[in-house]
Design a protein around this motif. Structure first.
Motif, PDB file in Angstrom:
ATOM      1  N   ARG A  96       0.825  -1.213   0.000  1.00  0.00           N
ATOM      2  CA  ARG A  96       0.000   0.000   0.000  1.00  0.00           C
ATOM      3  C   ARG A  96       0.853   1.254   0.000  1.00  0.00           C
ATOM      4  N   GLU A  97       1.894   1.246   0.807  1.00  0.00           N
ATOM      5  CA  GLU A  97       2.778   2.403   0.868  1.00  0.00           C
ATOM      6  C   GLU A  97       3.478   2.619  -0.472  1.00  0.00           C
ATOM      7  N   ALA A  98       3.860   1.498  -1.138  1.00  0.00           N
ATOM      8  CA  ALA A  98       4.507   1.619  -2.453  1.00  0.00           C
ATOM      9  C   ALA A  98       3.546   2.198  -3.476  1.00  0.00           C
ATOM     10  N   ARG A  99       2.263   1.758  -3.431  1.00  0.00           N
ATOM     11  CA  ARG A  99       1.279   2.302  -4.364  1.00  0.00           C
ATOM     12  C   ARG A  99       1.038   3.787  -4.112  1.00  0.00           C
ATOM     13  N   LYS A 100       0.998   4.133  -2.820  1.00  0.00           N
ATOM     14  CA  LYS A 100       0.830   5.551  -2.489  1.00  0.00           C
ATOM     15  C   LYS A 100       2.003   6.377  -3.009  1.00  0.00           C
ATOM     16  N   ALA A 101       3.225   5.842  -2.872  1.00  0.00           N
ATOM     17  CA  ALA A 101       4.410   6.562  -3.342  1.00  0.00           C
ATOM     18  C   ALA A 101       4.383   6.730  -4.855  1.00  0.00           C
ATOM     19  N   LEU A 102       3.948   5.650  -5.556  1.00  0.00           N
ATOM     20  CA  LEU A 102       3.858   5.735  -7.016  1.00  0.00           C
ATOM     21  C   LEU A 102       2.818   6.763  -7.447  1.00  0.00           C
ATOM     22  N   LYS A 103       1.672   6.757  -6.753  1.00  0.00           N
ATOM     23  CA  LYS A 103       0.629   7.731  -7.075  1.00  0.00           C
ATOM     24  C   LYS A 103       1.117   9.151  -6.825  1.00  0.00           C
ATOM     25  N   ALA A 104       1.828   9.339  -5.703  1.00  0.00           N
ATOM     26  CA  ALA A 104       2.345  10.666  -5.389  1.00  0.00           C
ATOM     27  C   ALA A 104       3.371  11.109  -6.413  1.00  0.00           C
ATOM     28  N   GLN A 105       4.221  10.169  -6.820  1.00  0.00           N
ATOM     29  CA  GLN A 105       5.233  10.486  -7.834  1.00  0.00           C
ATOM     30  C   GLN A 105       4.578  10.820  -9.161  1.00  0.00           C
ATOM     31  N   ALA A 106       3.538  10.053  -9.556  1.00  0.00           N
ATOM     32  CA  ALA A 106       2.837  10.329 -10.810  1.00  0.00           C
ATOM     33  C   ALA A 106       2.149  11.675 -10.766  1.00  0.00           C
ATOM     34  N   ALA A 107       1.551  12.004  -9.608  1.00  0.00           N
ATOM     35  CA  ALA A 107       0.891  13.304  -9.471  1.00  0.00           C
ATOM     36  C   ALA A 107       1.893  14.430  -9.559  1.00  0.00           C
ATOM     37  N   LEU A 108       3.079  14.222  -8.965  1.00  0.00           N
ATOM     38  CA  LEU A 108       4.114  15.246  -9.008  1.00  0.00           C
ATOM     39  C   LEU A 108       4.599  15.471 -10.435  1.00  0.00           C
ATOM     40  N   LEU A 109       4.782  14.355 -11.173  1.00  0.00           N
ATOM     41  CA  LEU A 109       5.220  14.478 -12.563  1.00  0.00           C
ATOM     42  C   LEU A 109       4.175  15.171 -13.422  1.00  0.00           C
ATOM     43  N   GLU A 110       2.911  14.869 -13.174  1.00  0.00           N
ATOM     44  CA  GLU A 110       1.832  15.499 -13.930  1.00  0.00           C
ATOM     45  C   GLU A 110       1.775  16.992 -13.655  1.00  0.00           C
ATOM     46  N   THR A 111       1.965  17.347 -12.394  1.00  0.00           N
ATOM     47  CA  THR A 111       1.975  18.773 -12.028  1.00  0.00           C
ATOM     48  C   THR A 111       3.144  19.487 -12.687  1.00  0.00           C
TER      49      THR A 111
END
Length: 216
Positions: free
Chosen positions: A191-206
């Motif tokens: 779960r923590e890894a998925r959260k990190a990936l989502k956060a990283q993807a959101a950061l890249l999109e921003t």
């Protein structure tokens, strides 16, 4: 799900040892002279919901003799020692109410003269709907009196198997707990890894959005 089921199975096995129903276990058959001895006698009702009253008689036939003599009678709450040879030595250890299923008696200060055959008799009246039914159950106990206690092989094996079962259940419980802990930890890390990936993807999109604005 597996963890919860395994723990439930273990709990059920342990509870069943403590809260089992009526079981017609045979009495022990070897007493030691000078000590006390419990003469076991159990007669289970086939239907627990049926109300009943029961009296219990004990008879004794000494070794080498042919006739039984009446030694004890119990009708709740009164116990009556019927033979002088057992005067002051018999004590009721059965069911403490009138619906008797355990008819055990305790012999104090066992002597070699107590060797012989004991007959336990349940006289039960079942109160059925609109009628009564009388049931008589007899059980025999062959008692030997020895000077020194001898541990029977079956008793030793049973005791060993009991301890083996306890150890196996404890090991199983430990393994289940370790498995559950590892599974929970792995799920948490996933779960923590998925959260990190989502956060990283959101950061890249921003960041991409910001770069597009600057280019305009």
């Amino acid at each position: 799900m597996i963890c919860h089921f395994s723990l439930l199975v273990i709990f059920s096995l342990l509870v069943s040892q403590c809260h089992g129903g009526c079981a017609e276990v045979d009495s022990l058959t070897e007493a030691v002279a000078g000590e006390g001895f419990l003469l076991g006698c159990i007669s289970c009702k086939r239907r627990e919901e049926v109300r009943a009253t029961t009296t219990v008689d004990w008879h004794f036939k000494p070794q080498g003799e042919t006739h039984f003599k009446h030694i004890f009678y119990y009708e709740h709450p009164n116990a009556d020692i019927k033979h002088e040879d057992f005067s002051g030595r018999l004590e009721w250890r059965g069911t403490p109410h009138s619906d008797i299923q355990i008819g055990a008696i305790y012999i104090h200060n066992v002597t070699f003269n107590d060797t012989g055959t004991y007959r336990c008799t349940f006289n039960r009246i079942l109160f059925l709907k609109g009628s009564e039914e009388s049931v008589t159950v007899r059980k025999m106990v062959e008692l030997s009196v020895v000077a020194v206690a001898n541990r029977e092989l079956t008793a030793v094996i049973s005791e060993i198997m009991m301890y083996v079962l306890i150890v196996v259940l404890q090991l199983w419980l430990i393994l289940v707990l370790v498995y559950c802990y590892k599974k929970t930890t792995d799920e948490h890390e996933a779960r923590e890894a998925r959260k990190a990936l989502k956060a990283q993807a959101a950061l890249l999109e921003t960041k991409d959005n910001c770069d597009g604005v600057q280019l305009e």
